[in-house]
Structure formats: structure tokens, C-alpha cells
Design a protein around this motif. Structure first.
Motif, PDB file in Angstrom:
ATOM      1  N   SER A 110       0.632  -1.089  -0.049  1.00 35.34           N
ATOM      2  CA  SER A 110       0.418   0.196  -0.101  1.00 35.34           C
ATOM      3  C   SER A 110       0.893   0.883  -0.134  1.00 35.34           C
ATOM      4  O   SER A 110       2.011   0.793   0.425  1.00 35.34           O
ATOM      5  CB  SER A 110      -0.561  -0.203   1.321  1.00 35.34           C
ATOM      6  OG  SER A 110      -2.187  -0.921   0.981  1.00 35.34           O
ATOM      7  N   ASN A 111       0.227   2.173  -0.317  1.00 39.78           N
ATOM      8  CA  ASN A 111       1.232   3.894  -0.282  1.00 39.78           C
ATOM      9  C   ASN A 111       0.919   4.608   1.318  1.00 39.78           C
ATOM     10  O   ASN A 111      -0.052   4.634   1.659  1.00 39.78           O
ATOM     11  CB  ASN A 111      -0.002   4.572  -1.572  1.00 39.78           C
ATOM     12  CG  ASN A 111       1.182   5.857  -1.804  1.00 39.78           C
ATOM     13  OD1 ASN A 111       2.490   6.001  -0.865  1.00 39.78           O
ATOM     14  ND2 ASN A 111       0.681   7.054  -1.868  1.00 39.78           N
ATOM     15  N   TRP A 112       1.915   4.546   2.459  1.00 41.85           N
ATOM     16  CA  TRP A 112       1.544   4.017   3.102  1.00 41.85           C
ATOM     17  C   TRP A 112       2.286   5.713   3.827  1.00 41.85           C
ATOM     18  O   TRP A 112       3.089   6.403   3.328  1.00 41.85           O
ATOM     19  CB  TRP A 112       2.192   3.595   4.229  1.00 41.85           C
ATOM     20  CG  TRP A 112       1.970   2.040   4.249  1.00 41.85           C
ATOM     21  CD1 TRP A 112       2.186   0.782   3.403  1.00 41.85           C
ATOM     22  CD2 TRP A 112       1.504   1.102   5.021  1.00 41.85           C
ATOM     23  NE1 TRP A 112       1.341  -0.626   3.178  1.00 41.85           N
ATOM     24  CE2 TRP A 112       0.849   0.320   4.396  1.00 41.85           C
ATOM     25  CE3 TRP A 112       0.360   1.999   5.808  1.00 41.85           C
ATOM     26  CZ2 TRP A 112      -0.377  -0.652   5.700  1.00 41.85           C
ATOM     27  CZ3 TRP A 112      -0.310   1.377   6.843  1.00 41.85           C
ATOM     28  CH2 TRP A 112      -1.697   0.154   6.282  1.00 41.85           C
ATOM     29  N   SER A 135      -0.899   5.484   7.540  1.00 37.34           N
ATOM     30  CA  SER A 135      -2.466   4.550   7.023  1.00 37.34           C
ATOM     31  C   SER A 135      -2.420   4.392   5.421  1.00 37.34           C
ATOM     32  O   SER A 135      -1.351   4.926   4.698  1.00 37.34           O
ATOM     33  CB  SER A 135      -3.035   6.184   6.713  1.00 37.34           C
ATOM     34  OG  SER A 135      -3.519   6.222   8.092  1.00 37.34           O
ATOM     35  N   GLY A 136      -2.666   3.220   5.560  1.00 36.18           N
ATOM     36  CA  GLY A 136      -3.041   2.736   3.918  1.00 36.18           C
ATOM     37  C   GLY A 136      -3.673   2.276   3.387  1.00 36.18           C
ATOM     38  O   GLY A 136      -4.109   1.310   3.811  1.00 36.18           O
ATOM     39  N   GLY A 137      -4.487   3.355   3.005  1.00 34.14           N
ATOM     40  CA  GLY A 137      -5.875   3.033   2.561  1.00 34.14           C
ATOM     41  C   GLY A 137      -6.885   3.173   4.214  1.00 34.14           C
ATOM     42  O   GLY A 137      -6.934   4.586   4.587  1.00 34.14           O
ATOM     43  N   GLU A 138      -7.024   1.858   3.696  1.00 34.00           N
ATOM     44  CA  GLU A 138      -8.203   1.891   5.289  1.00 34.00           C
ATOM     45  C   GLU A 138      -8.169   1.627   6.529  1.00 34.00           C
ATOM     46  O   GLU A 138      -8.112   1.905   7.621  1.00 34.00           O
ATOM     47  CB  GLU A 138      -9.960   1.551   4.577  1.00 34.00           C
ATOM     48  CG  GLU A 138     -10.519   2.212   3.797  1.00 34.00           C
ATOM     49  CD  GLU A 138     -12.211   1.218   3.916  1.00 34.00           C
ATOM     50  OE1 GLU A 138     -11.784   0.293   4.308  1.00 34.00           O
ATOM     51  OE2 GLU A 138     -12.233   1.967   2.724  1.00 34.00           O
ATOM     52  N   GLU A 139      -6.454   0.494   6.281  1.00 34.19           N
ATOM     53  CA  GLU A 139      -5.863   0.016   7.063  1.00 34.19           C
ATOM     54  C   GLU A 139      -4.968   1.162   7.742  1.00 34.19           C
ATOM     55  O   GLU A 139      -3.858   1.655   6.865  1.00 34.19           O
ATOM     56  CB  GLU A 139      -4.761  -0.243   6.561  1.00 34.19           C
ATOM     57  CG  GLU A 139      -4.414  -1.658   7.725  1.00 34.19           C
ATOM     58  CD  GLU A 139      -3.565  -2.952   7.525  1.00 34.19           C
ATOM     59  OE1 GLU A 139      -3.397  -3.870   7.952  1.00 34.19           O
ATOM     60  OE2 GLU A 139      -3.853  -3.439   5.879  1.00 34.19           O
TER      61      GLU A 139
END
Length: 203
Positions: A110-112, A135-139
Motif C-alpha cells: 500500500s501507499n503508506w 495509514s494505507g487506504g483504510e488500514e
């Protein structure tokens, strides 16, 4: 009586000066802590991991010569070196801390981004606790630790709670087959990303 008043004024002035000096020192430390942690937790900042991976592909000496590898890792840490004592910088290089942090998050795919960063005083002098959220997306992943400062406002130690031990005990890719991989035993360029994906689930 005049002498008493004079001494009292001198004492109050000294106390005020000391208080202002301590407040200024604390402010400077926190400012440096913020700058350090922002760079530290910016995954693959300025392409530092991409550059190292390219070096591995093009320079076989990274696998066999500890000095060459350390030079590459010193460049890897160049974004934070101005905030660290020499001893602390050497510790980060030896432990491959920033490299492992980048590998774990890059491997997750993901793009953190840093979504929160909190720095707090601790009970120890010149010591600060920190809590970061990436944060990476919703995570969201949370990381905490402690920074200690030397008298010259340089960071003398970086403790990332539990992270180092988790990585070293979870993945043989980072700690085995020393004979085969020489000084580069901390990484297998072909499959380190897959190893990082497995580890990331444990954070």
C-alpha cells in the motif's frame, strides 16, 4: 534588608532564567524529534529503498564487503543523520532499522502515509515517548517508542518498541545463511518483499 531584597531578586531572576533555558531546550528537542520521526516514518523517503535495491543489483560487493554495505546504509540514513549522535547513527546502520521498517511497509503493497504523530515527555530527563500512525487506504498501523537526547540536542538512542525483535525472530530471510550471503545476509533481494508481507501481518 536591602541586601535580602537584592539576593531575593537575584535568586528569582536565576530561577526564571533556568526555567526559560529548560523550556527552550525542551522545545528544541521536540522540534528535532518531530523532524527525525517524520523522515524516519516516511516510507521509502526520496526513494531510499529503491536506490539501495538498485545498488544490490548492480554492485556485488554489497554482498561480500561489510564496509561497502555500511557505506550504502549510511547513505540510506542520510535523511536523519543530522539529528543523531554518531553512536546512534551507527546503531541504526548496524541494526538495519530503517531498511527493515521500509521493507515491512513496502512489502504490504500500500501507499503508506503518516496520519498521526504524537511526541510526549517521559519521566526520564531528555527522553520523549512517541506514537505514530501510518495509514494505507483504510488500514492503520501503530508504532510507538522512545527517543533520548544528548546535551547537544542530538538524539542518542532510538527505541522502537518490540519491532526489532519481532522482525529478527519472524524471518529467517534476515538472519540466516550468512555464509552464502556474506555481509548482505540481512536481505535476499529476490524474495525480501514476500518475507515483509508475512511479517507485516504480525505488526
Amino acid at each position: 534588608r536591602s541586601l535580602f531584597v537584592l539576593l531575593l531578586c537575584v535568586g528569582l531572576s536565576a530561577a526564571m532564567f533556568t526555567g526559560c533555558a529548560l523550556k527552550g531546550s525542551d522545545s528544541k528537542n521536540k522540534e528535532r524529534a518531530d523532524r527525525f520521526l517524520t523522515e524516519f516514518f516516511t516510507i521509502n523517503s526520496d526513494g531510499r529503498n529503491d536506490e539501495l535495491m538498485t545498488n544490490f543489483q548492480n554492485n556485488s560487493a554489497l554482498f561480500t564487503d561489510e564496509a561497502v554495505l555500511n557505506d550504502a546504509l549510511e547513505e540510506y540514513c542520510s535523511g536523519v543523520s543530522a539529528y543523531l549522535t554518531d553512536e546512534c547513527l551507527n546503531q541504526l546502520i548496524t541494526a538495519r532499522t530503517m531498511w527493515k521498517l521500509d521493507a515491512a511497509f513496502l512489502g504490504a503493497g500500500s501507499n503508506w502515509k503518516i496520519s498521526a504523530l504524537d511526541i510526549q515527555d517521559t519521566s526520564g530527563a531528555d527522553s520523549y515517548g512517541f506514537h505514530a500512525e501510518l495509514s494505507g487506504g483504510e488500514e492503520v498501523k501503530e508504532l510507538s517508542g522512545t527517543l533520548s537526547f544528548a546535551a547537544d540536542h542530538l538524539i542518542s538512542s532510538v527505541l522502537l518498541e518490540d519491532y526489532q525483535d519481532q522482525f529478527e525472530t519472524s524471518h529467517s530471510n534476515w538472519a540466516e545463511e550468512l555464509d552464502e550471503y556474506g555481509a548482505g545476509y540481512y536481505i535476499k533481494p529476490v524474495n525480501y518483499q514476500a518475507a515483509a508481507v508475512d511479517f507485516f501481518e504480525e505488526l
